[in-house]
Design an enzyme around this catalytic site. Structure first.
Site, PDB file in Angstrom:
ATOM      1  N   GLU A 166     -56.975   7.165  43.557  1.00 57.04           N
ATOM      2  CA  GLU A 166     -57.055   8.461  44.244  1.00 57.04           C
ATOM      3  C   GLU A 166     -56.487   8.369  45.662  1.00 57.04           C
ATOM      4  O   GLU A 166     -55.800   9.275  46.120  1.00 57.04           O
ATOM      5  CB  GLU A 166     -58.504   8.965  44.292  1.00 57.04           C
ATOM      6  CG  GLU A 166     -59.060   9.407  42.949  1.00 57.04           C
ATOM      7  CD  GLU A 166     -58.286  10.563  42.333  1.00 57.04           C
ATOM      8  OE1 GLU A 166     -57.516  11.240  43.049  1.00 57.04           O
ATOM      9  OE2 GLU A 166     -58.451  10.795  41.118  1.00 57.04           O
ATOM     10  N   ASP A 188     -57.066  19.952  44.711  1.00 55.51           N
ATOM     11  CA  ASP A 188     -55.838  19.356  45.230  1.00 55.51           C
ATOM     12  C   ASP A 188     -54.722  20.388  45.083  1.00 55.51           C
ATOM     13  O   ASP A 188     -54.973  21.554  44.766  1.00 55.51           O
ATOM     14  CB  ASP A 188     -55.507  18.072  44.468  1.00 55.51           C
ATOM     15  CG  ASP A 188     -55.009  18.375  43.070  1.00 55.51           C
ATOM     16  OD1 ASP A 188     -55.422  19.407  42.512  1.00 55.51           O
ATOM     17  OD2 ASP A 188     -54.199  17.602  42.533  1.00 55.51           O
ATOM     18  N   TYR A 231     -61.377  16.165  48.924  1.00 47.32           N
ATOM     19  CA  TYR A 231     -60.813  16.020  47.587  1.00 47.32           C
ATOM     20  C   TYR A 231     -61.244  14.705  46.936  1.00 47.32           C
ATOM     21  O   TYR A 231     -61.773  14.676  45.820  1.00 47.32           O
ATOM     22  CB  TYR A 231     -59.271  16.094  47.592  1.00 47.32           C
ATOM     23  CG  TYR A 231     -58.747  15.535  46.302  1.00 47.32           C
ATOM     24  CD1 TYR A 231     -58.806  16.293  45.146  1.00 47.32           C
ATOM     25  CD2 TYR A 231     -58.308  14.214  46.204  1.00 47.32           C
ATOM     26  CE1 TYR A 231     -58.433  15.762  43.924  1.00 47.32           C
ATOM     27  CE2 TYR A 231     -57.925  13.679  44.994  1.00 47.32           C
ATOM     28  CZ  TYR A 231     -57.988  14.453  43.856  1.00 47.32           C
ATOM     29  OH  TYR A 231     -57.636  13.918  42.663  1.00 47.32           O
TER      30      TYR A 231
END
Length: 358
Positions: free
Chosen positions: A45, A146, A128
């Site tokens: 991520e 996102d 996020y």
DNA sequence: TAATCGTGGAA
DNA sequence: TTTCCAAGATT
């Protein structure tokens, strides 16, 4: 169509069309009880922030090979990690990656916390990423927002307010669709939809699982959404870089300051970069010569033209700036791209090390 | 809040 | 060649 029906349609699509990614546990394995390693979810991520899947894959493989778990990464040397991150961009991510790994090792017993709030408190983990880790690694009912989710929501509900103004509305809409069951798969499903079907330029509405309820498609404005505020043009900045090599082959490099552009990365000594030709003293007294070539590189908010100067330095050279790195200790791949471009341009101007010039 | 912070691929 | 864009965070 009700929100839960929309979610069900999407999950059914995801069960068939989920992308296979190195850090992902697919829907079938997930249903069988398998969960992804939180370390790998976190690492992926962070790497994927503002970065394409294609660019991330090799870096992810190298990082997980070198450092298989968060403890190993926490114990790594800063320069080693920054060097492995070189070329991926946004280097604050690498600095925060190390800070985060060390915080997890020191303050959380080497295990990532499983709540959005606790994740959000860690370096480099924002709204996020905290939601993504909580949902994907721990199956918490969190909503990820996102760029994909913004685009999909803006189209599904025909939100014409431009970004970033529309972000709170889009977040609320995304939250409405987050199901209590399989929130992790749902999060990945929306992002897969945005990445493969509901793409920025030419959305494949004909094969979209949400083609029926999509308001933007009904209005024929899908490709025009999300609207965005106009961007300011990029100015051009000028700078100078000095590539010096000692006759034993060692290169004169310097570690850039921790904060700011290319912070913490290795680079060639040089001037500041400004819109007017900046003055700069060379990093060592020598008969520097202009290479007659310049690096052109574009950063997020400006273009750069870098004037290159080169010289051979004596073995007893004592530089005013930087430090010499022996050939065995210098990997061009440790350089950020703009610095590697400079190296690639200047390298042919130097003789093979140890050879007399003639 | 708005600016800062990389890079490479696609159109 | 230029612009746009990609699983954003930080200050």
């Amino acid at each position: 169509m009700r929100d839960d029906e929309l979610s069900a349609e999407l999950l059914a699509w995801y069960d068939i069309h989920a992308r296979e990614l190195p850090w992902r546990v697919g829907p079938a394995a997930r249903k069988a009880g398998e969960r992804p390693d939180p370390y790998r979810v976190w690492l992926s991520e962070v790497m994927l922030q503002q970065t394409t899947v294609a660019a991330v894959k090799d870096y992810f493989h190298r990082f997980t090979t070198l450092w298989p778990d968060v403890g190993a990464l926490a114990a790594a040397e800063d320069a080693r990690v920054m060097g492995e991150w070189a070329g991926l961009g946004y280097y604050a991510r690498a600095r925060n990656l190390l800070k985060c790994a060390r915080a997890v090792a020191a303050d959380h017993g080497g295990r990532f916390p499983d709540s959005r709030a606790a994740l959000l408190a860690l370096p480099g983990i924002g709204p996020y990423t905290a939601a993504a880790i909580a949902a994907i690694a721990f199956d918490r009912p969190e909503t990820v927002v996102d760029g994909n989710v913004e685009r999909v929501m803006s189209r599904l509900f025909a939100v014409e307010t431009p970004l970033p103004t529309a972000k709170p509305d889009l977040t609320a809409l995304a939250a409405r669709l987050t199901p209590p069951e399989r929130p992790g798969d749902h999060a990945q499903a929306v992002m897969d939809l945005g990445a493969t079907i509901c793409t920025p330029r030419n959305p494949a509405c004909g094969i979209c699982p949400w083609r029926a309820p999509c308001l933007a498609r009904a209005e024929g404005i899908a490709a025009a959404l999300p609207r965005k505020l106009p961007k300011t043009p990029k100015p051009t900045r000028l700078g100078r870089a000095y590539l010096g090599r000692r006759t034993d082959g060692a290169w004169l490099l310097e570690r850039r300051p921790e904060t700011g552009l290319l912070g913490g990365m290795l680079g060639w000594p040089g001037s500041d970069w400004a819109e007017t030709e900046p003055f700069s003293a060379p990093p060592a007294e020598a008969d520097w010569r202009p290479l007659g070539a310049e690096v052109r590189h574009t950063f997020t908010h400006f273009h750069l033209r870098l004037d290159l100067w080169v010289v051979d330095l004596p073995v007893d050279c004592i530089p005013d700036r930087g430090q010499f790195l022996a050939p065995a200790a210098f990997r061009p791949s440790d350089l950020p791209t703009v610095m590697r471009k400079a190296f690639d341009l200047a390298r042919p101007a130097f003789d093979p090390p140890g050879n007399a010039r003639g």
